[in-house]
Every structure is written in structure tokens, then in C-alpha cells.
Design an enzyme around this catalytic site. Structure first.
Site, PDB file in Angstrom:
ATOM      1  CD  GLU A   1      -9.662  -1.725  12.009  1.00 47.44           C
ATOM      2  OE1 GLU A   1      -8.986  -2.722  12.305  1.00 47.44           O
ATOM      3  OE2 GLU A   1     -10.837  -1.794  11.612  1.00 47.44           O
TER       4      GLU A   1
ATOM      5  CG  ASP B   1       5.396   1.036   0.879  1.00 47.19           C
ATOM      6  OD1 ASP B   1       4.813   2.056   0.495  1.00 47.19           O
ATOM      7  OD2 ASP B   1       4.900   0.250   1.706  1.00 47.19           O
TER       8      ASP B   1
END
Length: 733
Positions: free
Chosen positions: A470, A259
Site C-alpha cells: 500500500e 503536485d
């Protein structure tokens, strides 16, 4: 080998033009490697890999996204967000979506490559799907996942991977990259240094099965490592994860990418090492091949210091070169069949139609008291109210492309009413109730909203969340917890708007648009109908209007549990599955996993299962499904298993089969379901997986076999019983 002779270079160049090697992709990769300097080798292990022109290797940026459409690369068809695709419970649909995405991805890649543009988001290696388990609805990135169930996530992920990568052939269509390996689902604000503590049981029972499915069964070409540590080891440098489980146990032959910035975390936040060179060396030695970030720029230093060997570099480089060769990136386009896909496939009518179909199938009807829905098309006036009523960008979720058109709920409703119907609109409030000297009171739009509701026969109230509330850390600027939510309840200002609008005594349809479950704090009792839409993509408003007016009969199912309140949840940073998700939650949910209503009712009868099943053999179940109502539509047949002698820590029940089918009114159809032996197994405390003799309960119907689903109107579920017989057998991890 820096000054390899012209003969080798000539062979490499000619083979590249012709699309051949002296045998396999691995042989071609080794030919190329033999002509590279150590510096050139190291350069190819970074995500933004420079060209090596003398060897015919073009520059390449490995970073691309396609959770629900080609992302961040200009115009593209935007399908419902991943959590919405999961709500369809339809793997065949997800396969079609993935194939459409891969067509658009190939077309975009070849268009840009022909122009010499090898920049970010224009390649063939896609960092999707996100198959982390949505163990807690507070996690902002839950929208990117397929929900809370390991089986559903595994089935959706496996299908998506095969759709992206294409059928076996000379060249792979794309590289799919399941992420984030492993046990990664918040909190966002602590992800760079958080040590996730997971028991062996939870790891192998909940967090790893979907990855295994995508790798062992679907043959995913790549895997992305997670930011966090897992039981003390940084995931992107974990020998246990990357070597012992991924490669040795599962036989993974592809490459692993970090990542973005995760290698920096190893020394900066995890404090496992003291420098970038040490972090880079640790990652490569333990199986991390490609770095998204700048830390692999220190690999030459690590080589000089003896922290790793050139053989370590070669191992990772060979995997990466093999991938580029298998994708056809080192061959001339005329030798790559996928290069014939034309740019006009992007945003084509067929893909727009598919986006609409996916949006329809992802809608979940949660409540329909007194059959308020569908609305009559002869209705004279409709109020469309709420901050999500005309919010087009909200429908796109995160990691999205740019659609040529977006249909909001207000747009869709206006398209579906006749000329004799008046449609009135008012936002009522914003999502969070912003206020201040310049903006006025948070309820400053209530008067207008109430007036509109008073004037109309029915109100469609569009509330919920947005990707700014979110999402991923850094993207959700309105989040109260770095991308996550601290509370799962609908924001107070929106609950107040419900109170104000429903007080007028007119029928109200509540539409919730979000990427995760929302607790309604009693507001569910004030409205006549509730429809859940999980960021429905470019056609979200069109599909919603079709359901509201009865042009489409909804059949989506919840891929997550909607809890009554935040108080139902364990601590957010606790990764134990105790009292989490439908498999372990002991309380009463607001809306259960697998639940969804229809404008019709379905009967599930004549269920049959063998009296006994030999350990190691699959289980075959047959039944008959009948549409008992006057409306044609889909139902989702769900099969759940429960071991009669389940240990206290084992799941109460587990989804183990599903099929979505369409039935005309009064139509009856036989259905067969097959459960493979692995789904009949259970996991011990030490993480080992066993097939053990004993009794099994098999539940088949349109929902879970729970009391709450029946209370909410779900059709009856059958319970069948059988036995696993024979000696216990341990399965591979």
C-alpha cells in the site's frame, strides 16, 4: 527593467546582507522583481529555481517532505507514520513531533547551504501534512493522512502546521504545505485524469474543513493542489478552488504549488487544454504559483502568445519571493535566529525519546480476551512469528528519512525478556504468499512456524501489510492496484498462517502492522489479543514490546473504521460520503473509529452541559474521569455531537472534542471541553453552513456511543442533551 541601475542592485544586496528591506517582505520582493527580466521571473516559478547571482538570489529547490520526520535527506529521526500519530488522539504530542522535525530541517538546511548545496530535499519549504480524508481504506496513501474524520484531521493538521512553522517572529521557521487540495483520496491508478464528482454538501462538510482549519486558523504558508479534477476543473488550475474558496473566502495570502507533474496532466490526461503553454497559462491565471515539473518552462512562450500577462507572472512571483524572505533565505545567517540550530540536533537523544513516546501513544489495543496481555516477564518461552516480526523497513512507512537505528518487534521482545526466557523466531511466510519454481510453495515456512509455536508458551504473531503493498502510485511495487488494494482483507496466506499457528492450542497475540484498516475474515476470533500498529517508526518494536509486557499501558484509538469486509464498501471511485466512515456507515464495523482498549477501566461521570446555548456562542462541557483499575495509564476522552433533527444526509454523529490524559490508579480528575460554534453547525445540500435552533445530543466517554464499541469492551459513554436557541445564522464557507 532588465538593465536596472547599480544603485538598485546595491540596495538589494545590502538589504539582503543586513536582513532588512524598506519595510515589508512584500516591498523587498517588489524591489527584486523590478530588476528581473521576464525570463528570470518565469524561471523562479519552477520548483528547481536557478540562481540570479547579480541580485543575490541563490538557487533553490522547493521540494521537501516531512510527513513524520525529515524525509529523503539522509539521517533523521523517523516518528510513527501520520496515521499512527493520529491514533494517539494527542495534539500536544503532534506539536512536539512537528517542532522536533522543524529543528532537524533547519539544521540540515543551514549545513547544506553553508556548503553551497542547494539541491532537492535540503530547503525549508515542506510539502506536508497530507490532510486528505481517508474515505476508503483501499487507498494506498491513507497511511499519510490523519484518518477519516474531518475534526480529527483538522486538529492534527493545524497542530502539525503550527509546529513546523514556529511562533510568530522575524522569520518563519519552515513553510508547511497542506495537501492535496482538494477531494483527493484515490484511486491511485486514475489520479492523473480522474474527475472527482462531489456534492456541495460533501465538499464543505467533509473534504474542505481540515484545509480551512490549517489555512484560516493555523496560517499555513502554502497549499499543494491535487492531480485530479474536481467537478470538471483540474484542481491545479481551478478558479473555484484556488481563487474563490482559498483566496477570496478564506483570505489565504501564501502560495500554491502543484503536485509533481499535475500541470502536464491538464493537457495530457484531463484534456482541458491542448499544449504545455496553455496549461501553464491556465494554472498561473487561476492561482497556481509554483510548478513541480517542467511545464512552467513554457511560460515565456505563453507570454509571447498573449495567453497571460507579465502582471500574472508578477503576482505569483511576489508570493514566492515573500516566502523566501520571510524564511530568511535571502538574509545572512547571522540575522536568522533559526540558523543557530546545530546539526547535532539531528537524531539526538531527546528526539529518539520522543519517537519512542509517539510510538507508544500510537498503539491501539483492539482485543484482550481473558487479559492475555500483558505477558509476564517470567514467561519461559515466546514464539515470535510472521513476515512483519523482523521487518525493520516496514516500520518506516513511506516518505521517510533514514534512522540511525530501527527496532523491529523481534528486537524489542528480545530486549524485554529476562535471560531465563527463550525467544524463538520464524517468518512463516511472506506478506503475499509468493511462490514459483525457485521459491517453492507459498506455505513453505509453515512447518517451521508451527514447530516454533508448539515449543513455546505463547506466540506473538506479527502480520499485516507493508509500504510495498500500500502506498503511492509507482512506489508500492507489490500492490495489486497501482498503490491501492483491491481487497481490505488480510492476505490469504497470512490468514492460513493464523489457522496453522492457533491450531496448536497455545495463547496467541496478533500484532497487525499496516497503514490502514485490515479486515480479518473471522481470524479475530482465533486469537486472544490484537494490537494494531500503524507503521510505528524507528522505535516501533520497542514500544510494542513495552505494551506486550506491561511496561506501557496502551491508550491509542482508531483514527479510521475497520470494516468487516470489502463488501461493506461502496465503489472506490464514488466520492459520495453515503455509507462511508463512522459518520455515515450504517453497518456493523469490525472495529469502530475511536475504539481502543486499556489495561485499566475508566469511568466518565458527573457530565454537565448548559440546558440551552445561544446560537453563536460556544458550548462548555464538564465531567469527571476516574481510573477505576489498578494500572496507571492514559485515556482519551472523546466528545461526539448528534443533531436530534438531523436530515437524512447529515452525519449520524461527529467527533467535536477530545483530550488525552494520564491517571494514576483510582485517581479522579475533572475535565472541561469547549466546542466552538462552528462545530455546532450543519451543512445544507447547497454547501452552505448554518447554525440552526434545535436539540443536540452530546456523548462523552472513551469511545463512540455505539453498540459495537460496547460489545468489544469499551467503557460506558454518557449522553447529555441541550438546545441551540435563537435565530438561524449562516456561517462563512
Amino acid at each position: 527593467m532588465a538593465n536596472a541601475g547599480g544603485t538598485l542592485q546595491h540596495i538589494i544586496r545590502e538589504n539582503s546582507k543586513a536582513g532588512i528591506g524598506d519595510g515589508t517582505a512584500a516591498a523587498r520582493a517588489r524591489e527584486l522583481m523590478s530588476a528581473m527580466t521576464p525570463a528570470e521571473k518565469c524561471s523562479q516559478l519552477s520548483y528547481d529555481s536557478p540562481a540570479i547571482e547579480r541580485l543575490g538570489i541563490p538557487a533553490y529547490n522547493w521540494w521537501n517532505e516531512c510527513l513524520h520526520g525529515v524525509g529523503r535527506a539522509g539521517t533523521a529521526t523517523v516518528f510513527p507514520q501520520a496515521i499512527g500519530l493520529a491514533a494517539s488522539f494527542n495534539t500536544a504530542l503532534v506539536k512536539r513531533v512537528a517542532e522536533a522535525i522543524s529543528d532537524e530541517a533547519r539544521a540540515k538546511h543551514h549545513l547544506h547551504a553553508a556548503a553551497g548545496d542547494r539541491g532537492i530535499y535540503k530547503g525549508l519549504t515542506f510539502w506536508s501534512p497530507n490532510i486528505n480524508i481517508l474515505r476508503d481504506p483501499r487507498w494506498g496513501r491513507g497511511q499519510e493522512t490523519y484518518g477519516e474524520c474531518p475534526y480529527l484531521t483538522g486538529q492534527m493538521g493545524m497542530t502539525f502546521v503550527t509546529g513546523l512553522q514556529g511562533p510568530p517572529g522575524k522569520h518563519r521557521k519552515l513553510d508547511a504545505t497542506p495537501k492535496h487540495f482538494a477531494a483527493h483520496s484515490g484511486p491511485e491508478h486514475g489520479r492523473h485524469g480522474f474527475d472527482v464528482r462531489v456534492s456541495p454538501r460533501d465538499l464543505h462538510e467533509t473534504y474542505l474543513p481540515a484545509f480551512r482549519k490549517c489555512i484560516v486558523e493555523a496560517g499555513a504558508a502554502a497549499v499543494m493542489g491535487a492531480y485530479n479534477r474536481l467537478n470538471g476543473e483540474p484542481c491545479c488550475a481551478s478558479r473555484h478552488l484556488l481563487e474563490e474558496i482559498l483566496r477570496q473566502t478564506w483570505g489565504f495570502q501564501g502560495y500554491v504549488v502543484s503536485d509533481c507533474g499535475a500541470i502536464t496532466d491538464i493537457h495530457l490526461h484531463h484534456h482541458t487544454t491542448d499544449s504545455p503553454a496553455e496549461s501553464a497559462a491556465l494554472a498561473v491565471k487561476n492561482g497556481l504559483d509554483l510548478c513541480c515539473g517542467s511545464d512552467y518552462e513554457h511560460l515565456l512562450d505563453a507570454l509571447a502568445r498573449g495567453l497571460l500577462s507579465e502582471a500574472d507572472i508578477d503576482r505569483s512571483l511576489e508570493r514566492l519571493l515573500i516566502s523566501r524572505i520571510e524564511l530568511g533565505m535571502l538574509d545572512s545567517p547571522e540575522h536568522v535566529a533559526w540558523a543557530s540550530i546545530k546539526p547535532d540536533v539531528v537524531d539526538c537523544p531527546r528526539h529518539r525519546d520522543l519517537a519512542l513516546l509517539a510510538a507508544r501513544e500510537s498503539l491501539v489495543l483492539l482485543k484482550n480476551d481473558r487479559a492475555i496481555l500483558p505477558l509476564s516477564k517470567t514467561i519461559k518461552s515466546i514464539a515470535v512469528i510472521g513476515p512483519n516480526a523482523d521487518a525493520r523497513q516496514v516500520l518506516l512507512g513511506n516518505y521517510h528519512g533514514t534512522p540511525s537505528q530501527i527496532v523491529s518487534p523481534l528486537d524489542g521482545i528480545r530486549r524485554h525478556v529476562g535471560g531465563g526466557c527463550r525467544v524463538m523466531y520464524a517468518a512463516g511466510c511472506d506478506h503475499l504468499g509468493s511462490s514459483g519454481a525457485w521459491l517453492g510453495a507459498a506455505d513453505r515456512g509453515f512447518v517451521e512456524a508451527v514447530s516454533v509455536a508448539e515449543q513455546c508458551d505463547v506466540t506473538v504473531l506479527c502480520l499485516g501489510l507493508t509500504p510495498s503493498i500500500e502506498g503511492e502510485e509507482g512506489d508500492a511495487m507489490n500492490s495489486d492496484a497501482g498503490g491501492d488494494r483491491t481487497r481490505i482483507e488480510l492476505p490469504p496466506i497470512q490468514r492460513q498462517l493464523i489457522e496453522a499457528v492457533t491450531a496448536q492450542g497455545k495463547p496467541v497475540v496478533l500484532v497487525l502492522i499496516s497503514g490502514s484498516g485490515i479486515a480479518l475474515a473471522g481470524a479475530e476470533d482465533k486469537v486472544g489479543a490484537i494490537v494494531q500498529q500503524f507503521y510505528g517508526g524507528q522505535a516501533g518494536g520497542e514500544a510494542l514490546a513495552e505494551v506486550i509486557f506491561g511496561d506501557y499501558n496502551p491508550a491509542g484509538r482508531l483514527p479510521l473504521t475497520v470494516y468487516q469486509s470489502t463488501g461493506d464498501l461502496p465503489a472506490f471511485d464514488d466520492y459520495s460520503m453515503h455509507n462511508r466512515t463512522y459518520r455515515f456507515f450504517a453497518g456493523k464495523p469490525l472495529f469502530p473509529f475511536g475504539f481502543g482498549l486499556s489495561y485499566s477501566h475508566f469511568a466518565y461521570t458527573e457530565g454537565r452541559v448548559p440546558d440551552a446555548i445561544k446560537i453563536g456562542e460556544p458550548m462548555e462541557i464538564s465531567l469527571v474521569v476516574t481510573n477505576c483499575g489498578p494500572v496507571a495509564g492514559d485515556t482519551v476522552v472523546q466528545l461526539y455531537l448528534a443533531h436530534k433533527t438531523a436530515a437524512p444526509l447529515e452525519p449520524r454523529r461527529q467527533l467535536a472534542g477530545m483530550v488525552r490524559l494520564y491517571l494514576q490508579p483510582r485517581e479522579t480528575r475533572p475535565v472541561s471541553l469547549r466546542v466552538e460554534p462552528r462545530m455546532l453547525s450543519c451543512v445544507s445540500d447547497d454547501g452552505s453552513r448554518w447554525l440552526r435552533p434545535g436539540g443536540l445530543r452530546v456523548y462523552v466517554g472513551g469511545s463512540q456511543p455505539d453498540e459495537r464499541s460496547r460489545e468489544l469492551g469499551a467503557d460506558a459513554v454518557m449522553c447529555l442533551e441541550t438546545q441551540l436557541v435563537g435565530k438561524a445564522v449562516q456561517l462563512s464557507a
